[in-house]
Design an enzyme around this catalytic site. Sequence first.
Site, mmCIF file in Angstrom:
data_model
loop_
_atom_site.group_PDB
_atom_site.id
_atom_site.type_symbol
_atom_site.label_atom_id
_atom_site.label_comp_id
_atom_site.label_asym_id
_atom_site.label_seq_id
_atom_site.Cartn_x
_atom_site.Cartn_y
_atom_site.Cartn_z
ATOM 1 N N HIS A 25 0.844 -1.212 0.003
ATOM 2 C CA HIS A 25 0.062 0.007 -0.093
ATOM 3 C C HIS A 25 0.985 1.294 -0.053
ATOM 4 C CE1 HIS A 25 1.189 0.127 4.246
ATOM 5 N NE2 HIS A 25 0.575 -1.059 4.570
ATOM 6 N N GLY A 27 1.790 3.249 2.254
ATOM 7 C CA GLY A 27 2.730 3.205 3.361
ATOM 8 C C GLY A 27 4.117 2.466 2.863
ATOM 9 N N HIS A 28 3.888 1.273 2.306
ATOM 10 C CA HIS A 28 5.096 0.613 1.759
ATOM 11 C C HIS A 28 5.911 1.509 0.693
ATOM 12 C CE1 HIS A 28 2.582 -2.954 3.121
ATOM 13 N NE2 HIS A 28 3.659 -3.109 3.663
ATOM 14 N N GLN A 52 6.740 -15.032 12.852
ATOM 15 C CA GLN A 52 6.295 -13.739 13.698
ATOM 16 C C GLN A 52 4.693 -14.082 13.953
ATOM 17 O OE1 GLN A 52 7.653 -11.355 10.759
ATOM 18 N NE2 GLN A 52 5.845 -9.960 11.107
ATOM 19 N N GLY A 138 8.820 1.500 9.264
ATOM 20 C CA GLY A 138 7.724 2.356 9.612
ATOM 21 C C GLY A 138 7.635 2.489 10.892
ATOM 22 N N MET A 175 -2.616 3.567 7.201
ATOM 23 C CA MET A 175 -2.542 2.346 6.254
ATOM 24 C C MET A 175 -1.977 1.142 6.765
ATOM 25 S SD MET A 175 -2.144 3.805 2.222
ATOM 26 C CE MET A 175 -3.149 5.361 2.069
ATOM 27 N N SER A 176 -2.610 -0.056 6.415
ATOM 28 C CA SER A 176 -2.261 -1.427 6.622
ATOM 29 C C SER A 176 -2.776 -2.360 5.696
ATOM 30 C CB SER A 176 -2.684 -1.584 8.044
ATOM 31 O OG SER A 176 -2.673 -3.219 8.338
ATOM 32 N N SER A 177 -1.849 -3.354 5.487
ATOM 33 C CA SER A 177 -2.186 -4.413 4.430
ATOM 34 C C SER A 177 -3.564 -4.940 5.139
ATOM 35 C CB SER A 177 -1.326 -5.523 4.351
ATOM 36 O OG SER A 177 -0.128 -5.116 3.913
ATOM 37 N N ARG A 178 -3.625 -5.255 6.318
ATOM 38 C CA ARG A 178 -4.874 -5.693 7.104
ATOM 39 C C ARG A 178 -6.219 -4.983 6.896
ATOM 40 N NH1 ARG A 178 -0.720 -7.397 10.957
ATOM 41 N NH2 ARG A 178 -0.828 -9.711 11.164
HETATM 42 P P1 AMP Z 1 4.539 -5.103 6.763
HETATM 43 O O1 AMP Z 1 4.428 -5.517 5.286
HETATM 44 O O2 AMP Z 1 2.937 -4.954 7.210
HETATM 45 O O3 AMP Z 1 5.431 -6.022 7.542
HETATM 46 O O4 AMP Z 1 5.327 -3.540 6.807
HETATM 47 C C1 AMP Z 1 6.493 -3.398 6.132
HETATM 48 C C2 AMP Z 1 7.021 -2.077 6.474
HETATM 49 O O5 AMP Z 1 6.244 -1.052 6.174
HETATM 50 C C3 AMP Z 1 7.196 -2.004 8.090
HETATM 51 O O6 AMP Z 1 8.649 -1.398 8.311
HETATM 52 C C4 AMP Z 1 6.102 -1.247 8.673
HETATM 53 O O7 AMP Z 1 6.269 -0.353 9.623
HETATM 54 C C5 AMP Z 1 5.872 -0.217 7.519
HETATM 55 N N1 AMP Z 1 4.429 0.319 7.410
HETATM 56 C C6 AMP Z 1 3.337 -0.441 7.343
HETATM 57 N N2 AMP Z 1 2.312 0.425 7.355
HETATM 58 C C7 AMP Z 1 2.838 1.489 7.199
HETATM 59 C C8 AMP Z 1 2.146 3.082 7.092
HETATM 60 N N3 AMP Z 1 0.918 3.025 7.144
HETATM 61 N N4 AMP Z 1 2.946 3.924 6.989
HETATM 62 C C9 AMP Z 1 4.403 3.927 6.951
HETATM 63 N N5 AMP Z 1 4.828 2.447 7.186
HETATM 64 C C10 AMP Z 1 4.233 1.692 7.225
#
Ligand code: AMP
Length: 274
Positions: A25, A27-28, A52, A138, A175-178
Site C-alpha cells: 500500500h 505506506g510501503h 512471527q 515504518g 494504512m495497513s495490509s490488514r
Molecule cells: P509489513 O508489510 O506490514 O510488515 O510492513 C513493512 C514495513 O512497512 C514495516 O516497516 C512497516 O512499519 C511499514 N509500514 C506499514 N504500514 C505503514 C504505514 N501506514 N506507514 C508507514 N510505514 C508503514
Amino acid sequence: MTNWSDRNRRQGNKIAFVPTMGFLHKGHLSLMKEGKRAGDKLIISIFVNPTQFGPGEDFDSYPSDLEKDFKLAEDIGVDVIFTPNKADFYPQGFETFIDQEQLPNHLCGLHRPGHFKGVMTIVTKLFNVVNPDIAVFGEKDFQQLAIIRRMVKDLNFNIQIIGHHTIRESDGLAMSSRNAKLTPAQRIAGLCLITALKKAQHSVKQKETNAAAIIRNAEDFICSHPETDIDYIKICDPDTLEDIAVIDRAVLMALAVKVGTTRLIDNVTLNPNK
Ligand code: AMP
C-alpha cells in the site's frame, strides 16, 4: 541475492532495503521512495514470515497479491524484489532465533508472545542475505522499529536504520495490509484508533498531564464503537517503552484494537511542549 548486492556495492552503490510482507500500500511505497532517496539501489523483500505469527493469528489468511505488488514496486523503480520461499528460509532442522531481554516485554510483545523473536530472526536473516547499507522501517510499527534499532546496535550490524512516519488514508486511518479485511462497517469503526489518539493529543494541549485519565478516556471512546475489542492502550517512554504516569515530556501513546477479527495498531507522540 547476496551476489547481486556484493557486485553492486563493489561498483560503488549504496544499497537500501525495505522488508515487507507484501500486499503493498502507499505506506510501503513511501518507505520505498525514502529508500531510493537514501541509497543508489533499492531492494525490497516480500515474505510473510511464519515465525512471527502465533497460533490462531492470521498467517494463513494474510492478504496477498504478488502480481499487483510487482507492478507497484516496478513503478517506484525498485531494483530487486526478493521473495525467498519458506522452505529455503526455514529448512528442516532450523533452530536458531534472536531475542531481546526488555523491549519485547511491552505493548504488542505482551499480546503476541514470540512475535518479536520471529521478527528479529527474520530481519537478521534478511540483513545477512541482502547485506544492505541502509534499511527503512515504518513508525507505525513503533515497537518493531525500536527493537530493530536496538538489535542493530547490540549485534553490530553495519546498517543505517531509517524510521519513516506513518502514512494514512485521507480520513486518518493508518494504512495497513490488514485494512483490506475490514467490512465497510468495521472500516468506519476502525477510525476510532486515530480519533482516540487525536483526542489525547488535544487533552495534552489543554494541559492534561495524567496518563491514566487520558487512557481511560480513550478506552471509553473506543469501547463506544461496534465490534471493537481493546488489546492495549499505553502511554510510555519512546525509548524504553516503560509506562509513564505523568506527561511532562514527549511520550508515545500506542494502542492495539481488534475490530471484528482484524487487529489494528497505531501510535502518536504526545508532546506537552508543543
Ligand atoms: P509489513 O508489510 O506490514 O510488515 O510492513 C513493512 C514495513 O512497512 C514495516 O516497516 C512497516 O512499519 C511499514 N509500514 C506499514 N504500514 C505503514 C504505514 N501506514 N506507514 C508507514 N510505514 C508503514
